[in-house]
Design a protein around this motif. Structure first.
Motif, PDB file in Angstrom:
ATOM      1  N   SER A  54      38.656  46.270  38.175  1.00  0.00           N
ATOM      2  CA  SER A  54      38.610  45.963  39.604  1.00  0.00           C
ATOM      3  C   SER A  54      39.656  46.752  40.379  1.00  0.00           C
ATOM      4  O   SER A  54      39.425  47.146  41.529  1.00  0.00           O
ATOM      5  CB  SER A  54      38.825  44.465  39.802  1.00  0.00           C
ATOM      6  OG  SER A  54      39.878  44.013  38.970  1.00  0.00           O
ATOM      7  N   GLY A  94      42.238  42.196  40.042  1.00  0.00           N
ATOM      8  CA  GLY A  94      41.546  41.267  39.166  1.00  0.00           C
ATOM      9  C   GLY A  94      42.301  39.968  38.950  1.00  0.00           C
ATOM     10  O   GLY A  94      43.439  39.803  39.417  1.00  0.00           O
ATOM     11  N   GLY A  96      43.346  38.838  36.054  1.00  0.00           N
ATOM     12  CA  GLY A  96      44.474  39.068  35.146  1.00  0.00           C
ATOM     13  C   GLY A  96      45.638  39.638  35.917  1.00  0.00           C
ATOM     14  O   GLY A  96      46.789  39.199  35.783  1.00  0.00           O
ATOM     15  N   ILE A 125      38.025  37.111  32.998  1.00  0.00           N
ATOM     16  CA  ILE A 125      38.215  37.851  31.741  1.00  0.00           C
ATOM     17  C   ILE A 125      39.055  39.097  32.031  1.00  0.00           C
ATOM     18  O   ILE A 125      39.162  39.505  33.177  1.00  0.00           O
ATOM     19  CB  ILE A 125      36.826  38.251  31.139  1.00  0.00           C
ATOM     20  CG1 ILE A 125      36.866  38.529  29.635  1.00  0.00           C
ATOM     21  CG2 ILE A 125      36.196  39.446  31.870  1.00  0.00           C
ATOM     22  CD1 ILE A 125      36.640  37.318  28.798  1.00  0.00           C
ATOM     23  N   GLY A 127      38.640  42.640  31.839  1.00  0.00           N
ATOM     24  CA  GLY A 127      37.544  43.586  31.617  1.00  0.00           C
ATOM     25  C   GLY A 127      38.032  44.905  31.026  1.00  0.00           C
ATOM     26  O   GLY A 127      37.554  45.354  29.984  1.00  0.00           O
TER      27      GLY A 127
HETATM   28  C1  LIG Z   1      52.553  45.699  32.099  1.00  0.00           C
HETATM   29  C2  LIG Z   1      51.154  45.829  31.540  1.00  0.00           C
HETATM   30  N1  LIG Z   1      50.703  44.886  30.675  1.00  0.00           N
HETATM   31  C3  LIG Z   1      49.457  44.959  30.185  1.00  0.00           C
HETATM   32  C4  LIG Z   1      48.653  46.008  30.541  1.00  0.00           C
HETATM   33  C5  LIG Z   1      47.259  46.104  29.960  1.00  0.00           C
HETATM   34  N2  LIG Z   1      46.253  45.711  30.886  1.00  0.00           N
HETATM   35  C6  LIG Z   1      45.634  46.611  31.690  1.00  0.00           C
HETATM   36  S1  LIG Z   1      44.453  45.923  32.654  1.00  0.00           S
HETATM   37  C7  LIG Z   1      44.749  44.379  31.985  1.00  0.00           C
HETATM   38  C8  LIG Z   1      43.970  43.163  32.417  1.00  0.00           C
HETATM   39  C9  LIG Z   1      42.930  43.447  33.420  1.00  0.00           C
HETATM   40  O1  LIG Z   1      42.296  42.261  33.767  1.00  0.00           O
HETATM   41  P1  LIG Z   1      41.954  41.938  35.259  1.00  0.00           P
HETATM   42  O2  LIG Z   1      43.140  42.073  36.134  1.00  0.00           O
HETATM   43  O3  LIG Z   1      41.279  40.619  35.267  1.00  0.00           O
HETATM   44  O4  LIG Z   1      40.977  43.119  35.698  1.00  0.00           O
HETATM   45  P2  LIG Z   1      39.466  43.421  35.260  1.00  0.00           P
HETATM   46  O5  LIG Z   1      39.572  44.572  34.308  1.00  0.00           O
HETATM   47  O6  LIG Z   1      38.899  42.206  34.645  1.00  0.00           O
HETATM   48  O7  LIG Z   1      38.802  43.787  36.535  1.00  0.00           O
HETATM   49  C10 LIG Z   1      45.765  44.428  31.035  1.00  0.00           C
HETATM   50  C11 LIG Z   1      46.237  43.261  30.278  1.00  0.00           C
HETATM   51  C12 LIG Z   1      49.156  46.983  31.434  1.00  0.00           C
HETATM   52  N3  LIG Z   1      48.415  47.990  31.875  1.00  0.00           N
HETATM   53  N4  LIG Z   1      50.410  46.863  31.914  1.00  0.00           N
END
Ligand SMILES: Cc1ncc(C[n+]2csc(CCOP(=O)(O)OP(=O)(O)O)c2C)c(N)n1
Ligand code: SF4
Ligand SMILES: [Mg+2]
Length: 290
Positions: A54, A94, A96, A125, A127
């Motif tokens: 996102s 997102g 997360g 989730i 993604g």
């Molecule tokens: C400090 C840090 N921790 C973990 C990550 C790994 N990481 C990248 S995107 C993400 C989660 C994405 O989830 P969300 O915000 O819900 O976005 P979506 O892909 O679902 O749209 C994680 C854990 C990172 N890039 N940087």
């Protein structure tokens, strides 16, 4: 509303690389349409994101944009808005990004009532990292990181916003385009911190909260006799889930913004104030320390 909507001016040269059917396409289109409806000029709009599928949105949107660090989008956007309050600042990311790692910034921006709009593509989730449990994943859901089912109670972003000081709180669904566009336009026009939490299905990694699953449950608060100035009523609506899920505007109130109260702004917007001090100011400052 202008007679013809110039959506093309909010398109970028880069095409989205989301999976076919991803809910984020609907969010991007609604944001383009909302900005065109409001007749905004792309040079006056800044879209800021963190990291995630996102969070790639600013690259696909034709305005100034910043793809920042995971969970830090709101903090960067606050800085940009405070530096130049004349900008229309929109944060896109997102669940997360905003409700996990970035939750501290989210809460503080709400209690400050900074005049900006936060659009969260909530697919329940992670993604981008291929399907781990997020802060909004439903209890007992099997994901890559919870093979025996999630044991953590999910965050309810609407409830959180209602008790944290946000002054415009709405929820949309990327399968209900007209409503989503209208919510985004109203959120951008609102003076103060506005949240639009959007059910934006991840068709690849969330096999439960799908388009049909939401279609069976969502209804529009504004067609269901909801009083959007009643915080307690909004809390009750926010807690509905399994059989009936509210979308639309939960809460809206006109409270002073951070920018309206910050003493430094009495000299005008910081981006337009002159840099440095003249001799007179320096002497007055030295004198004040004596
Ligand atoms: C400090 C840090 N921790 C973990 C990550 C790994 N990481 C990248 S995107 C993400 C989660 C994405 O989830 P969300 O915000 O819900 O976005 P979506 O892909 O679902 O749209 C994680 C854990 C990172 N890039 N940087
Ligand atoms: S993995 Fe999910 S969130 Fe990411 S682009 Fe694909 S459908 Fe969208
Ligand atoms: Mg997500």
């Amino acid at each position: 509303m202008p007679e013809t909507l110039e959506i093309s001016k909010f398109k970028s040269k880069i095409s989205p690389d989301w999976c076919p059917g991803c809910g984020d396409f609907g969010v991007l289109f609604s944001l383009q349409k909302a900005c065109a409806t409001l007749n905004l000029d792309p040079k006056d709009v800044l879209v800021v994101s963190g990291i995630g599928c996102s969070s790639n949105l600013p690259g696909f949107f034709g305005s100034y944009g910043m793809h920042t660090l995971h969970g830090r989008a709101v903090a960067v956007a606050e800085g940009a808005k405070l530096g130049n309050p004349d900008l229309t600042v929109v944060v896109t990311g997102g669940d997360g990004d905003g409700y996990g790692i970035g939750i501290g910034h989210f809460i503080h921006a709400m209690r400050r009532n900074i005049n900006m709009t936060y659009i969260v593509m909530n697919n329940q989730i992670y993604g981008l990292t291929t399907g781990q449990c997020s802060p909004t994943t439903e209890l007992h859901t099997v994901t890559k990181s919870t093979p025996e089912g999630s044991i953590e109670i999910p965050i309810n972003p609407i409830e959180l916003a209602l008790v944290s000081g946000a002054t415009f709180i709405a929820r949309g669904f990327s399968g209900s385009q007209d409503l989503l566009t209208d919510l985004m336009a109203k959120a951008i026009q609102h003076k103060g911190f506005s949240l639009v939490d959007v059910f934006s299905p991840c068709v690849t990694y969330n096999k439960k909260n799908t388009y049909p699953w939401f279609r069976e449950r969502v209804y529009n608060l504004q067609e269901d006799n909801h009083n959007k100035s009643d915080q307690d009523a909004a809390l009750k609506r926010a807690r509905e889930w399994d059989t009936r899920i509210a979308t639309g505007i939960f809460f809206e109130v006109d409270n002073p913004t951070y920018e309206e109260q910050e003493p430094a702004y009495k000299f005008g917007s910081p981006a337009k104030q002159k840099l440095g001090l003249n001799q007179e100011d320096i002497q007055a400052l030295i004198k004040s320390f004596k």
